[in-house]
Design a protein around this motif. Sequence first.
Motif, PDB file in Angstrom:
ATOM      1  N   LYS A  49       1.021  -1.003   0.283  1.00 40.44           N
ATOM      2  CA  LYS A  49       0.113  -0.157   0.103  1.00 40.44           C
ATOM      3  C   LYS A  49       0.691   1.517   0.053  1.00 40.44           C
ATOM      4  O   LYS A  49       0.617   2.461  -0.659  1.00 40.44           O
ATOM      5  CB  LYS A  49      -0.780   0.097   0.945  1.00 40.44           C
ATOM      6  N   ARG A  50       1.968   1.101   0.655  1.00 37.84           N
ATOM      7  CA  ARG A  50       2.767   2.200   0.915  1.00 37.84           C
ATOM      8  C   ARG A  50       3.731   2.732  -0.926  1.00 37.84           C
ATOM      9  O   ARG A  50       3.339   3.393  -0.921  1.00 37.84           O
ATOM     10  CB  ARG A  50       4.106   2.053   1.475  1.00 37.84           C
ATOM     11  N   ARG A  51       3.619   1.049  -1.303  1.00 31.50           N
ATOM     12  CA  ARG A  51       4.588   1.550  -2.585  1.00 31.50           C
ATOM     13  C   ARG A  51       3.230   1.615  -3.399  1.00 31.50           C
ATOM     14  O   ARG A  51       3.230   3.025  -4.396  1.00 31.50           O
ATOM     15  CB  ARG A  51       4.627   0.177  -3.535  1.00 31.50           C
ATOM     16  N   ASP A 127      13.496   7.872  -4.501  1.00 31.77           N
ATOM     17  CA  ASP A 127      13.860   7.063  -3.231  1.00 31.77           C
ATOM     18  C   ASP A 127      13.306   6.815  -2.887  1.00 31.77           C
ATOM     19  O   ASP A 127      13.605   5.397  -2.304  1.00 31.77           O
ATOM     20  CB  ASP A 127      14.847   7.741  -3.279  1.00 31.77           C
ATOM     21  N   GLU A 128      12.209   7.003  -2.517  1.00 35.39           N
ATOM     22  CA  GLU A 128      11.226   6.737  -1.584  1.00 35.39           C
ATOM     23  C   GLU A 128      10.647   4.979  -2.473  1.00 35.39           C
ATOM     24  O   GLU A 128      10.698   4.197  -1.792  1.00 35.39           O
ATOM     25  CB  GLU A 128      10.229   7.356  -1.765  1.00 35.39           C
ATOM     26  N   LEU A 129      10.034   5.230  -3.908  1.00 36.87           N
ATOM     27  CA  LEU A 129       9.861   4.413  -4.036  1.00 36.87           C
ATOM     28  C   LEU A 129      10.753   2.764  -3.934  1.00 36.87           C
ATOM     29  O   LEU A 129      10.924   1.397  -3.861  1.00 36.87           O
ATOM     30  CB  LEU A 129       9.678   4.473  -6.000  1.00 36.87           C
ATOM     31  N   ALA A 130      12.178   3.238  -4.516  1.00 39.98           N
ATOM     32  CA  ALA A 130      13.215   2.211  -4.230  1.00 39.98           C
ATOM     33  C   ALA A 130      13.373   1.780  -3.386  1.00 39.98           C
ATOM     34  O   ALA A 130      13.680   0.388  -2.385  1.00 39.98           O
ATOM     35  CB  ALA A 130      14.391   2.224  -4.828  1.00 39.98           C
ATOM     36  N   ALA A 137       9.991  -6.249  -0.625  1.00 37.61           N
ATOM     37  CA  ALA A 137      10.564  -8.049  -0.882  1.00 37.61           C
ATOM     38  C   ALA A 137      11.207  -8.682   0.906  1.00 37.61           C
ATOM     39  O   ALA A 137      11.034  -9.554   1.274  1.00 37.61           O
ATOM     40  CB  ALA A 137      12.319  -8.189  -1.218  1.00 37.61           C
ATOM     41  N   VAL A 138      11.787  -7.508   1.489  1.00 37.08           N
ATOM     42  CA  VAL A 138      12.071  -8.259   3.190  1.00 37.08           C
ATOM     43  C   VAL A 138      10.548  -8.881   3.824  1.00 37.08           C
ATOM     44  O   VAL A 138      10.573 -10.006   4.058  1.00 37.08           O
ATOM     45  CB  VAL A 138      12.439  -6.840   4.372  1.00 37.08           C
ATOM     46  N   GLU A 182      13.384 -10.406  -8.880  1.00 40.80           N
ATOM     47  CA  GLU A 182      14.660  -9.689  -8.133  1.00 40.80           C
ATOM     48  C   GLU A 182      13.772  -8.293  -7.961  1.00 40.80           C
ATOM     49  O   GLU A 182      12.310  -7.989  -8.524  1.00 40.80           O
ATOM     50  CB  GLU A 182      15.801  -9.394  -9.232  1.00 40.80           C
ATOM     51  N   VAL A 183      13.701  -7.082  -7.114  1.00 37.22           N
ATOM     52  CA  VAL A 183      13.785  -5.923  -7.090  1.00 37.22           C
ATOM     53  C   VAL A 183      13.684  -5.028  -8.298  1.00 37.22           C
ATOM     54  O   VAL A 183      15.296  -4.643  -8.597  1.00 37.22           O
ATOM     55  CB  VAL A 183      14.438  -5.168  -5.458  1.00 37.22           C
ATOM     56  N   PRO A 184      13.149  -4.682  -8.858  1.00 40.51           N
ATOM     57  CA  PRO A 184      12.816  -4.190 -10.073  1.00 40.51           C
ATOM     58  C   PRO A 184      13.433  -2.949 -10.409  1.00 40.51           C
ATOM     59  O   PRO A 184      13.750  -1.749  -8.997  1.00 40.51           O
ATOM     60  CB  PRO A 184      10.989  -3.844 -10.022  1.00 40.51           C
ATOM     61  N   ASP A 185      13.947  -2.623 -11.444  1.00 38.34           N
ATOM     62  CA  ASP A 185      14.082  -1.324 -11.699  1.00 38.34           C
ATOM     63  C   ASP A 185      13.622   0.028 -11.791  1.00 38.34           C
ATOM     64  O   ASP A 185      13.308   0.451 -12.466  1.00 38.34           O
ATOM     65  CB  ASP A 185      15.710  -0.975 -13.109  1.00 38.34           C
TER      66      ASP A 185
END
Length: 189
Positions: A49-51, A127-130, A137-138, A182-185
Amino acid sequence: MKKSLLIVLVVIIIILVIPIMFLAGSYNDLVSLDEQVNGSWAQVENQLKRRADLIPNLVETVKGFADQEKEVLIGVTEARSKVMKADSPEEFADANNQLTNALQGLNVVVERYPELKSNQNFIQLQDELAGTENRIAVARKDYNESAKILNSKIRRFPTNIVAGIFGIDKREYFEVSEEDQEVPDVEFE
């Protein structure tokens, strides 16, 4: 006579108490594990939801520079909406995959607008999105680990009987497609 009656009574009590103690211990373990899974799932939902909450700001920022890219922006908005409406790990996984794909399409748009990449608001959102992607992921890993522990306990004998009696079911894993492992770019640069 009294002594033999007392021995019979003690044996009967032991025969009744041991299964009850086992049942109570197994039930309490299952409830603790179930609550741990619930807590882990809540963290996954919070991060998703944050995303999703960051997306409108990102879309507005991009829209200010690339308003003619409406199709991509609508795709991102629709994918975000699906995340907000998801209700189960499977629905969240599907919606999350769609949002990740939509954000990758947005990445292509951003490449066409160098002035957007240098915008301070956009850089902060990126930056916040990354950071949120890493938190997702965690949280997803923690949820799947706690679901694995509960599911393993439920499958073992005789705990499977206790779980069946009290209606404690196995939990779905939050599985992502191979391309989303993997974490998206989200580095838009």
